[in-house]
Scaffold this motif. Sequence first.
Motif, PDB file in Angstrom:
ATOM      1  N   VAL A  28       5.294   0.132   5.627  1.00 44.99           N
ATOM      2  CA  VAL A  28       5.855   0.739   6.832  1.00 44.99           C
ATOM      3  C   VAL A  28       5.586   2.244   6.850  1.00 44.99           C
ATOM      4  O   VAL A  28       5.156   2.805   7.866  1.00 44.99           O
ATOM      5  CB  VAL A  28       7.374   0.471   6.916  1.00 44.99           C
ATOM      6  N   ASN A  29       5.822   2.909   5.721  1.00 43.05           N
ATOM      7  CA  ASN A  29       5.602   4.349   5.648  1.00 43.05           C
ATOM      8  C   ASN A  29       4.146   4.705   5.945  1.00 43.05           C
ATOM      9  O   ASN A  29       3.859   5.635   6.707  1.00 43.05           O
ATOM     10  CB  ASN A  29       5.978   4.872   4.262  1.00 43.05           C
ATOM     11  N   LEU A  30       3.234   3.973   5.343  1.00 50.41           N
ATOM     12  CA  LEU A  30       1.803   4.256   5.503  1.00 50.41           C
ATOM     13  C   LEU A  30       1.344   3.999   6.934  1.00 50.41           C
ATOM     14  O   LEU A  30       0.584   4.788   7.505  1.00 50.41           O
ATOM     15  CB  LEU A  30       0.990   3.412   4.527  1.00 50.41           C
ATOM     16  N   GLU A  31       1.807   2.900   7.514  1.00 54.01           N
ATOM     17  CA  GLU A  31       1.389   2.562   8.881  1.00 54.01           C
ATOM     18  C   GLU A  31       1.942   3.558   9.896  1.00 54.01           C
ATOM     19  O   GLU A  31       1.269   3.900  10.864  1.00 54.01           O
ATOM     20  CB  GLU A  31       1.816   1.137   9.223  1.00 54.01           C
ATOM     21  N   GLN A  32       3.149   4.024   9.670  1.00 57.82           N
ATOM     22  CA  GLN A  32       3.732   5.013  10.569  1.00 57.82           C
ATOM     23  C   GLN A  32       2.944   6.320  10.542  1.00 57.82           C
ATOM     24  O   GLN A  32       2.945   7.071  11.526  1.00 57.82           O
ATOM     25  CB  GLN A  32       5.197   5.269  10.206  1.00 57.82           C
ATOM     26  N   ALA A  33       2.249   6.568   9.430  1.00 52.96           N
ATOM     27  CA  ALA A  33       1.434   7.780   9.303  1.00 52.96           C
ATOM     28  C   ALA A  33       0.014   7.563   9.815  1.00 52.96           C
ATOM     29  O   ALA A  33      -0.795   8.484   9.776  1.00 52.96           O
ATOM     30  CB  ALA A  33       1.399   8.239   7.847  1.00 52.96           C
ATOM     31  N   GLY A  34      -0.290   6.346  10.272  1.00 54.78           N
ATOM     32  CA  GLY A  34      -1.591   6.098  10.872  1.00 54.78           C
ATOM     33  C   GLY A  34      -2.605   5.377  10.009  1.00 54.78           C
ATOM     34  O   GLY A  34      -3.755   5.189  10.420  1.00 54.78           O
TER      35      GLY A  34
ATOM     36  N   ALA B 246       4.423   9.549  -0.556  1.00 56.76           N
ATOM     37  CA  ALA B 246       4.221  10.997  -0.594  1.00 56.76           C
ATOM     38  C   ALA B 246       3.047  11.352  -1.491  1.00 56.76           C
ATOM     39  O   ALA B 246       2.255  12.254  -1.177  1.00 56.76           O
ATOM     40  CB  ALA B 246       5.491  11.688  -1.081  1.00 56.76           C
ATOM     41  N   GLY B 247       2.915  10.647  -2.617  1.00 55.25           N
ATOM     42  CA  GLY B 247       1.786  10.893  -3.505  1.00 55.25           C
ATOM     43  C   GLY B 247       0.461  10.555  -2.855  1.00 55.25           C
ATOM     44  O   GLY B 247      -0.539  11.278  -3.014  1.00 55.25           O
TER      45      GLY B 247
END
Length: 271
Positions: A88-94, A234-235
């Motif tokens: 989810v985090n990665l997809e939200q960042a594109g 974040a990494g």
Amino acid sequence: MSPIVLRTFRVKKRRLVLLVALVFLAFYLSRSKHELAEQKAVEVMSPSLANRIIVVDPGHGGIDPGVVGRSGTLEKDIVLEVGRRLEVNLEQAGATVLMTRDTDTDLSDPGTIGASAKKREDLKRRVALANDNKADLYVSIHVNSTSDASRRGAQTFVQQGAPESKKASQFIQSELAGTLKNTDRQPSEIDLYISRSTSMPTVIVEIGFMTNEAEAKLLNDPTYQGKVAWAIYAGVVKYFAQGGVTALGPPENEQVIKTFKEQSPGRISEP
């Protein structure tokens, strides 16, 4: 003790308690301010994930439970939850995220007989998933175990002699240490089929020790799982923002990825 001395003592004690409380409050506010600033910094760098293809691999799955905790908790369940949050985090960042599994299944054929044969098939298909789709990064998530119940803390691992993987692992390791505050470990080199056979930077993340009673409880906590996922995210962001491999632009195999995400019948297990 006279009444006056007693009253003075009580006043001094109350002042001391108040002073201690103020010190802790100042520490908490300072820490919260730092964490907020760090989150904003990551948000600023998050566009670095645009056009990236990232494989998120929750270890084990299917007939392979991974490490089994004293309470019966299974590694495969914990890493799947962390993997979903990371997705989810990665997809939200594109980023385009390819999950090796998003349920308790694997990529072996139903007709394949024997745990070893099924695992070999899983591994080959996992590698093919990443290589065929020309992924920019491969992140495999696991839970550690050891005979020493006092050992704890997250750690990253990379293939021997893989400098780009090492660079990515250092960013992820640093964020795990800063976010979880449970480790001063450094990335370590290994030799595994997955890390050896993938053609992109590959990082294996052991998010903690199931054999440590206190850490095992944390690993089962959804809030803590979210913190682990955020640290890995974040990494990854900082890796691509500060010197990661150059993006190739919109993937040429966009339709292949779309077909995989919509029709994939299963996912893969872990070595």
